[in-house]
Enzyme design. Structure first.
Site, short mmCIF file in Angstrom:
data_model
loop_
_atom_site.label_atom_id
_atom_site.label_comp_id
_atom_site.label_asym_id
_atom_site.label_seq_id
_atom_site.Cartn_x
_atom_site.Cartn_y
_atom_site.Cartn_z
N CYS A 32 0.99 -1.10 -0.10
CA CYS A 32 0.15 0.34 0.15
C CYS A 32 0.87 1.10 -0.16
CB CYS A 32 -0.72 0.12 1.22
SG CYS A 32 -2.18 0.69 0.66
N HIS A 65 -3.62 -5.10 0.41
CA HIS A 65 -2.93 -5.63 1.14
C HIS A 65 -3.20 -7.04 1.04
CE1 HIS A 65 -3.05 -1.92 4.28
NE2 HIS A 65 -3.29 -1.64 3.00
N GLU A 104 -1.93 -9.54 2.85
CA GLU A 104 -2.10 -9.68 4.43
C GLU A 104 -3.06 -9.90 5.40
OE1 GLU A 104 -1.13 -7.07 3.60
OE2 GLU A 104 -1.26 -5.14 5.55
N1 GLN Z 1 -1.72 6.69 2.69
C1 GLN Z 1 -2.02 6.11 1.34
C2 GLN Z 1 -3.20 6.47 0.81
O1 GLN Z 1 -4.48 6.90 1.57
C3 GLN Z 1 -1.64 4.23 1.65
C4 GLN Z 1 -1.98 3.81 2.65
C5 GLN Z 1 -2.06 2.53 3.62
O2 GLN Z 1 -0.90 2.19 2.86
N2 GLN Z 1 -3.33 1.69 3.67
O3 GLN Z 1 -3.72 5.67 -0.29
#
Ligand code: GLN
Length: 535
Positions: free
Chosen positions: A382, A508, A510
């Site tokens: 992410c 994600h 995970e």
């Molecule tokens: N801050 C980033 C976004 O909002 C990544 C978010 C995250 O790592 N879950 O896109």
């Protein structure tokens, strides 16, 4: 069969592992052929943990249907392999919001709206919601917090009423703590007795007591607890420190927790438990030789729970590769181009953690630069993926000052930008791109080979995305966009094919890694890390 309800409460102190006990019991009932779901009721006023800082409540877990949920739901899924939903994670805030909305609509027909019966009725409605789908033989309800907390009182009152209404279809399990006093060389059961008295004073008589302990509790002591607390001696179970959370189901089964639940609810056992697949994992875990050392570069490194699902996904992957996992947390704010080599060269692989906001970003970029220049297996998740893109833009494409507009609104090169759909969003809670989306993987990519299929589905939690107007420039210079949302064209996976394993995912992975089905991309990463370490 009619749905049976199992209530899990906790006493004496928090953090005793009610989530692990609930998940372990679910595992045992599943292995006997029953269908089970677990839900968590959290006694705080936030509508969901999505707006909570990880320092407050650890990781925010995301369900496939896009709910930001308590991290215990992650344990439930990892143990049971059954996806949870919005209905599995309820807070006091959600309950009050529903009641207040009904009041505004006039649903209460002029009545005074009160905690009892209106709040407790709403809690009861939510507790039985999943049971009423007819999909589950057992619904396990974990009540967050500790007996005696003001916040959890309405939940416990709802449990009391439901136990009365459900009769033999309900079981109450109470988890307490038995401290060991070193100076006296003694285990102490008094806190447990007090906690059970407190529960009884609310009108709940527990059927089963589970005692968390660091030392073996002698038979005579368990009998004493049984006598003081109105339970049978065999219903006093100890939960002794285990080599891992994944050993807990066997420890509970060894003391017949599943049989007890079946007998209290007058449920006929369907079959002997089949622990075959689970035990296979435990064998790998117990017999793992050698170690794979993975660094996590993030900003919440002093807090293990902040990256819970990543830790567990790494552990599952390492275990199936017959390695012990060593995680080295690296504080992104303490990492820079001068010390990156010293901190990272001792590792077999590096994870660049997810996150929000500016803090620690430059450290993450320095780590990525070092990893890219030294061909270190690297996995950006992410925000980690977004940082891979930013670093590549700055250092390979020469786009000085490239950034995400999350960090720098006036960057000259907005290689990561706010999603179109996010531009008019004002509220912070529950408004990100959340939940499971399809992703198409390009042939020949690491991700495609790892998953073994072209279309995959993974969970998201972000507002920003790869800016497609830079795509050609990136691809020409060697960063490939190998995963795309088939409907919107959003870039979901990037790779640098000239390196041995350099992958970033906007999603994600995970969240969907379980004991019985570890996530393929984590496995692929760990394999690469092991290969790298062996060089
Ligand atoms: N801050 C980033 C976004 O909002 C990544 C978010 C995250 O790592 N879950 O896109």
């Amino acid at each position: 069969m009619e749905t049976k309800y199992i209530f899990v409460t906790g006493g004496v102190v928090s953090s005793l592992g009610k989530g692990i006990i609930s998940a372990s019991l679910a595992r045992l009932l599943l292995s006997r052929g029953f269908s089970v779901t677990i839900q968590k009721f959290d006694p705080y006023l936030n509508i969901d943990p999505g707006t909570l800082n990880p320092y407050e409540h650890g990781e925010c877990y995301v369900t496939a249907d896009g709910h930001e949920a308590d991290l215990d739901l992650g344990h439930y899924e990892r143990f049971t392999d059954i996806p949870t939903t919005k209905a599995n994670s309820i807070t006091t805030g959600r309950i009050y919001q529903a009641v207040i909305n009904k009041e505004r609509r006039g649903d209460y027909l002029g009545k005074t709206v009160q905690i009892i019966p209106h709040i407790t009725d709403e809690i009861k409605r939510n507790i039985t919601l999943l049971g009423e789908t007819g999909d589950f033989d057992f619904v396990i309800t974990e009540i967050g917090g500790t007996v005696g907390d003001i916040e959890s009182t309405p939940f416990l009152e709802a449990v009391r009423q439901l136990r009365w209404e459900l009769g033999r279809r309900a079981v109450s399990i109470h988890l307490t703590y038995v401290p060991y006093l070193k100076a006296a060389k003694e285990l102490k059961t008094k806190p447990t007795q007090h906690s059970v008295k407190q529960l009884q004073s609310i009108g709940i008589q527990p059927d089963i007591l589970i005692l968390r302990t660091e030392k073996d509790i002698p038979e005579a002591m368990r009998e004493k607890v049984a006598r003081f607390c109105n339970v049978t001696p065999e219903a006093v179970i100890q939960s002794i420190d285990a080599p891992s959370i994944y050993h807990v189901p066997a420890i509970m089964h060894g003391q017949h927790l599943d049989d007890l639940v079946l007998s209290i609810t007058h449920t006929v056992a369907r079959k002997e438990p089949d622990h075959h697949a689970w035990n296979g994992f435990i064998r790998h875990l117990d017999n793992a030789r050698g170690c794979v050392r993975i660094g996590i570069v993030g900003k919440y490194v002093e807090l293990q729970d902040a990256y819970k699902s990543i830790n567990e996904a790494l552990l599952q992957a390492a275990t199936y590769c017959d390695r012990k996992l060593e995680i080295v947390y690296i504080h992104a704010e303490k990492l820079n181009e001068d010390n990156a080599g010293e901190l990272l060269s001792v590792l077999d692989g590096v994870v660049i953690a997810p996150g929000f906001g500016n803090r620690g970003i430059e450290g993450k970029l320095a780590a990525i630069k070092w990893c890219r220049e030294h061909d270190m297996p690297t996995f950006g998740i992410c925000l980690g993926m977004q940082c891979i893109v930013i670093e590549f833009a700055r250092d390979v494409l020469g786009l000085s000052g490239a950034n995400s507009t999350e960090m720098d609104m006036s960057t000259p090169y907005n290689v990561i930008d706010l999603m179109e759909s996010q531009k008019n969003v004002a509220d912070k809670g529950g408004t990100m791109r959340l939940g499971a989306y399809d992703c198409r993987l390009a042939g020949g990519s690491i991700a495609r080979n790892a998953y073994g299929s072209e279309i995959i589905r993974e969970r998201h939690r972000h507002r920003y995305e790869f800016n497609n107007s830079y795509k050609e420039q990136f691809e020409a210079a060697g960063l490939r966009c190998v995963g795309e949302n088939p409907d919107t064209g959003l870039v979901e996976v990037v790779e640098i094919p000239s390196l041995r394993w350099f992958v970033g995912t906007q999603y994600h992975p995970e969240y969907q890694s379980t004991v019985l089905h570890p996530n393929p991309l984590f496995r692929s990463f760990i394999k690469a890390a092991i290969g790298h370490g062996a060089l």
